[in-house]
Design a protein around this motif. Structure first.
Motif, PDB file in Angstrom:
ATOM      1  N   HIS A 117       0.859  -1.183   0.000  1.00 46.97           N
ATOM      2  CA  HIS A 117       0.000   0.000   0.000  1.00 46.97           C
ATOM      3  C   HIS A 117       0.894   1.231   0.000  1.00 46.97           C
ATOM      4  CE1 HIS A 117      -3.128   2.787   1.623  1.00 46.97           C
ATOM      5  NE2 HIS A 117      -3.859   2.054   0.816  1.00 46.97           N
ATOM      6  N   PHE A 118       0.588   2.176  -0.877  1.00 49.47           N
ATOM      7  CA  PHE A 118       1.367   3.413  -0.969  1.00 49.47           C
ATOM      8  C   PHE A 118       0.444   4.616  -0.823  1.00 49.47           C
ATOM      9  CE2 PHE A 118       3.646   0.232  -3.442  1.00 49.47           C
ATOM     10  CZ  PHE A 118       4.935   0.360  -2.943  1.00 49.47           C
ATOM     11  N   GLU A 119       0.975   5.663  -0.244  1.00 52.18           N
ATOM     12  CA  GLU A 119       0.242   6.931  -0.147  1.00 52.18           C
ATOM     13  C   GLU A 119       1.215   8.046  -0.491  1.00 52.18           C
ATOM     14  OE1 GLU A 119       0.638   5.593   3.439  1.00 52.18           O
ATOM     15  OE2 GLU A 119      -0.553   3.916   2.722  1.00 52.18           O
ATOM     16  N   TRP A 120       0.751   9.038  -1.229  1.00 52.01           N
ATOM     17  CA  TRP A 120       1.612  10.191  -1.509  1.00 52.01           C
ATOM     18  C   TRP A 120       0.764  11.456  -1.550  1.00 52.01           C
ATOM     19  CZ3 TRP A 120      -0.356   6.827  -4.880  1.00 52.01           C
ATOM     20  CH2 TRP A 120      -0.802   7.261  -6.118  1.00 52.01           C
ATOM     21  N   ALA A 146      -2.057  12.122  -8.267  1.00 50.63           N
ATOM     22  CA  ALA A 146      -2.570  13.090  -7.282  1.00 50.63           C
ATOM     23  C   ALA A 146      -2.378  14.461  -7.920  1.00 50.63           C
ATOM     24  CB  ALA A 146      -1.795  12.987  -5.973  1.00 50.63           C
ATOM     25  N   TYR A 147      -3.448  15.239  -8.023  1.00 47.33           N
ATOM     26  CA  TYR A 147      -3.369  16.472  -8.820  1.00 47.33           C
ATOM     27  C   TYR A 147      -4.317  17.523  -8.274  1.00 47.33           C
ATOM     28  CZ  TYR A 147      -3.649  19.419 -13.050  1.00 47.33           C
ATOM     29  OH  TYR A 147      -3.616  20.447 -13.929  1.00 47.33           O
ATOM     30  N   GLU A 148      -3.838  18.745  -8.195  1.00 45.53           N
ATOM     31  CA  GLU A 148      -4.729  19.838  -7.809  1.00 45.53           C
ATOM     32  C   GLU A 148      -4.279  21.133  -8.452  1.00 45.53           C
ATOM     33  OE1 GLU A 148      -5.806  20.158  -3.732  1.00 45.53           O
ATOM     34  OE2 GLU A 148      -7.129  21.850  -4.162  1.00 45.53           O
ATOM     35  N   TYR A 149      -5.259  21.898  -8.908  1.00 40.70           N
ATOM     36  CA  TYR A 149      -4.965  23.234  -9.409  1.00 40.70           C
ATOM     37  C   TYR A 149      -5.832  24.245  -8.674  1.00 40.70           C
ATOM     38  CZ  TYR A 149      -4.646  27.440 -12.109  1.00 40.70           C
ATOM     39  OH  TYR A 149      -4.436  28.741 -12.456  1.00 40.70           O
ATOM     40  N   SER A 157      -2.926  17.656  -2.550  1.00 36.40           N
ATOM     41  CA  SER A 157      -3.659  16.522  -3.098  1.00 36.40           C
ATOM     42  C   SER A 157      -2.987  15.220  -2.653  1.00 36.40           C
ATOM     43  CB  SER A 157      -3.677  16.625  -4.625  1.00 36.40           C
ATOM     44  OG  SER A 157      -4.254  15.474  -5.184  1.00 36.40           O
ATOM     45  N   SER A 158      -3.808  14.240  -2.315  1.00 35.76           N
ATOM     46  CA  SER A 158      -3.282  12.948  -1.845  1.00 35.76           C
ATOM     47  C   SER A 158      -3.906  11.804  -2.616  1.00 35.76           C
ATOM     48  CB  SER A 158      -3.624  12.731  -0.369  1.00 35.76           C
ATOM     49  OG  SER A 158      -2.989  13.668   0.428  1.00 35.76           O
ATOM     50  N   LYS A 159      -3.180  10.727  -2.707  1.00 36.99           N
ATOM     51  CA  LYS A 159      -3.745   9.517  -3.312  1.00 36.99           C
ATOM     52  C   LYS A 159      -3.117   8.299  -2.664  1.00 36.99           C
ATOM     53  CE  LYS A 159      -6.152  10.204  -6.438  1.00 36.99           C
ATOM     54  NZ  LYS A 159      -6.687  10.732  -7.718  1.00 36.99           N
ATOM     55  N   ASN A 184       8.464  22.297   3.128  1.00 47.32           N
ATOM     56  CA  ASN A 184       9.239  23.010   4.150  1.00 47.32           C
ATOM     57  C   ASN A 184       9.281  22.143   5.407  1.00 47.32           C
ATOM     58  OD1 ASN A 184       6.745  23.283   5.387  1.00 47.32           O
ATOM     59  ND2 ASN A 184       6.535  25.474   4.986  1.00 47.32           N
ATOM     60  N   GLY A 185       9.607  22.763   6.502  1.00 48.17           N
ATOM     61  CA  GLY A 185       9.739  22.006   7.760  1.00 48.17           C
ATOM     62  C   GLY A 185       8.441  21.396   8.265  1.00 48.17           C
ATOM     63  N   ASN A 186       7.317  21.755   7.652  1.00 47.60           N
ATOM     64  CA  ASN A 186       6.044  21.133   8.041  1.00 47.60           C
ATOM     65  C   ASN A 186       5.819  19.790   7.339  1.00 47.60           C
ATOM     66  OD1 ASN A 186       5.202  23.104   9.860  1.00 47.60           O
ATOM     67  ND2 ASN A 186       4.439  24.412   8.209  1.00 47.60           N
ATOM     68  N   HIS A 187       6.643  19.507   6.337  1.00 48.20           N
ATOM     69  CA  HIS A 187       6.585  18.221   5.623  1.00 48.20           C
ATOM     70  C   HIS A 187       5.225  17.977   4.973  1.00 48.20           C
ATOM     71  CE1 HIS A 187      10.373  17.672   7.627  1.00 48.20           C
ATOM     72  NE2 HIS A 187       9.797  17.715   8.818  1.00 48.20           N
ATOM     73  N   HIS A 188       4.919  18.803   3.978  1.00 45.06           N
ATOM     74  CA  HIS A 188       3.647  18.696   3.250  1.00 45.06           C
ATOM     75  C   HIS A 188       3.682  17.616   2.170  1.00 45.06           C
ATOM     76  CE1 HIS A 188       2.006  22.470   4.829  1.00 45.06           C
ATOM     77  NE2 HIS A 188       3.214  22.989   4.678  1.00 45.06           N
ATOM     78  N   THR A 189       4.853  17.488   1.529  1.00 41.85           N
ATOM     79  CA  THR A 189       4.960  16.632   0.345  1.00 41.85           C
ATOM     80  C   THR A 189       5.640  15.336   0.757  1.00 41.85           C
ATOM     81  OG1 THR A 189       4.911  18.513  -1.153  1.00 41.85           O
ATOM     82  CG2 THR A 189       5.953  16.512  -1.992  1.00 41.85           C
ATOM     83  N   THR A 190       4.843  14.241   0.781  1.00 41.06           N
ATOM     84  CA  THR A 190       5.311  13.000   1.411  1.00 41.06           C
ATOM     85  C   THR A 190       5.029  11.758   0.554  1.00 41.06           C
ATOM     86  OG1 THR A 190       3.195  12.749   2.570  1.00 41.06           O
ATOM     87  CG2 THR A 190       4.935  13.942   3.736  1.00 41.06           C
ATOM     88  N   PHE A 191       5.735  10.704   0.884  1.00 41.38           N
ATOM     89  CA  PHE A 191       5.608   9.413   0.202  1.00 41.38           C
ATOM     90  C   PHE A 191       5.774   8.329   1.265  1.00 41.38           C
ATOM     91  CE2 PHE A 191       7.920   6.418  -3.041  1.00 41.38           C
ATOM     92  CZ  PHE A 191       6.749   5.739  -3.290  1.00 41.38           C
ATOM     93  N   SER A 192       4.786   7.431   1.360  1.00 43.13           N
ATOM     94  CA  SER A 192       4.839   6.348   2.347  1.00 43.13           C
ATOM     95  C   SER A 192       4.399   5.045   1.694  1.00 43.13           C
ATOM     96  CB  SER A 192       3.877   6.617   3.518  1.00 43.13           C
ATOM     97  OG  SER A 192       4.228   7.793   4.188  1.00 43.13           O
ATOM     98  N   GLY A 193       4.830   3.957   2.256  1.00 41.90           N
ATOM     99  CA  GLY A 193       4.382   2.667   1.744  1.00 41.90           C
ATOM    100  C   GLY A 193       4.667   1.569   2.740  1.00 41.90           C
ATOM    101  N   HIS A 194       3.916   0.475   2.625  1.00 42.56           N
ATOM    102  CA  HIS A 194       4.198  -0.688   3.449  1.00 42.56           C
ATOM    103  C   HIS A 194       3.650  -1.953   2.822  1.00 42.56           C
ATOM    104  CE1 HIS A 194       0.284   0.805   4.892  1.00 42.56           C
ATOM    105  NE2 HIS A 194       0.007  -0.452   5.123  1.00 42.56           N
TER     106      HIS A 194
END
Ligand SMILES: *[C@@H]1O[C@H](CO)[C@@H](O)[C@H](O)[C@H]1NC(C)=O
Length: 199
Positions: A117-120, A146-149, A157-159, A184-194
């Motif tokens: 499972h992946f999330e970004w 994942a897309y947003e304008y 945007s997340s998926k 930035n230091g808030n870590h908005h843009t992320t990638f996770s998986g397991h």
């Protein structure tokens, strides 16, 4: 398993102390049925315990794979826009159990065949001309986007996706053409998986 069952039975029988054996002999044959019922009950419990051990033992030998990372090792920056699809290389790794995510390349490589499972999430400030978008790629195949304008304001945007992967399959996140991502230091843009489960 048969060997250990016999061994456990041996222990169980051995656990009946000599004085108890003597008691059984004295009261034979009346109480032998009670003793047999007790032993049958113990055996049923023992079998249940062994099934539990077998199950949890299997869980323990499963490969443990989980990672989570955000884009920047430090500071604040916008990536893009670019006319080519840039692979996002997430540098701030907070979890990497099993080391399947490589922060030099941004690639996740499946160590076992299984369902993962992946999330970004991508984020950016609307600049009136660029979207924020990134797609998950399996080997060379685009999976989900994942897309947003938004013209102004902060957008995100997340998926997520569940994927059956073969050993050595590679998964990574690639920016959409002419879009931007911010972190930035808030870590908005992320990638996770397991790994959900091996197959
Ligand atoms: C990550 O990828 C780089 C470049 O291919 C490689 O040199 C390095 O050994 C990899 N790291 C791990 C932990 O596999």
């Amino acid at each position: 398993m048969k060997i250990s069952l016999s061994f456990m039975l041996f222990l169980l029988l051995g656990a009946v102390s000599p004085s108890e054996s003597t008691d059984y002999q004295k009261s034979f044959p009346q109480d032998i049925y009670a003793a047999l019922r007790e032993m049958t009950a113990s055996l049923v419990q023992l079998k249940a315990d062994m099934r539990f051990l077998q199950t949890t033992g299997t869980v323990m030998i499963f490969r443990q794979v989980a990672f989570s990372a955000s884009l920047l090792a430090g500071g604040e920056s916008v990536v893009g826009p670019s006319s080519s699809k840039i692979t996002l290389i997430y540098k701030h790794v907070i979890t990497n159990i099993g080391n399947a995510y490589n922060s030099t390349t941004g690639m996740f490589t499946a160590p076992v065949r299984g369902v993962y499972h992946f999330e970004w999430t991508v984020a950016a400030n609307g600049d009136n001309s660029h979207a924020s978008g990134a797609g998950l790629v399996k080997n060379s195949e685009h999976v989900f986007l994942a897309y947003e304008y938004q013209a102004t304001g902060f957008m995100s945007s997340s998926k997520a996706v569940a994927l059956l992967l073969e050993v050595g399959d590679v998964v990574f996140v690639r920016m959409f053409v002419n879009s931007v991502v911010f972190d930035n230091g808030n870590h908005h843009t992320t990638f996770s998986g397991h790994l959900l489960f091996p197959m």
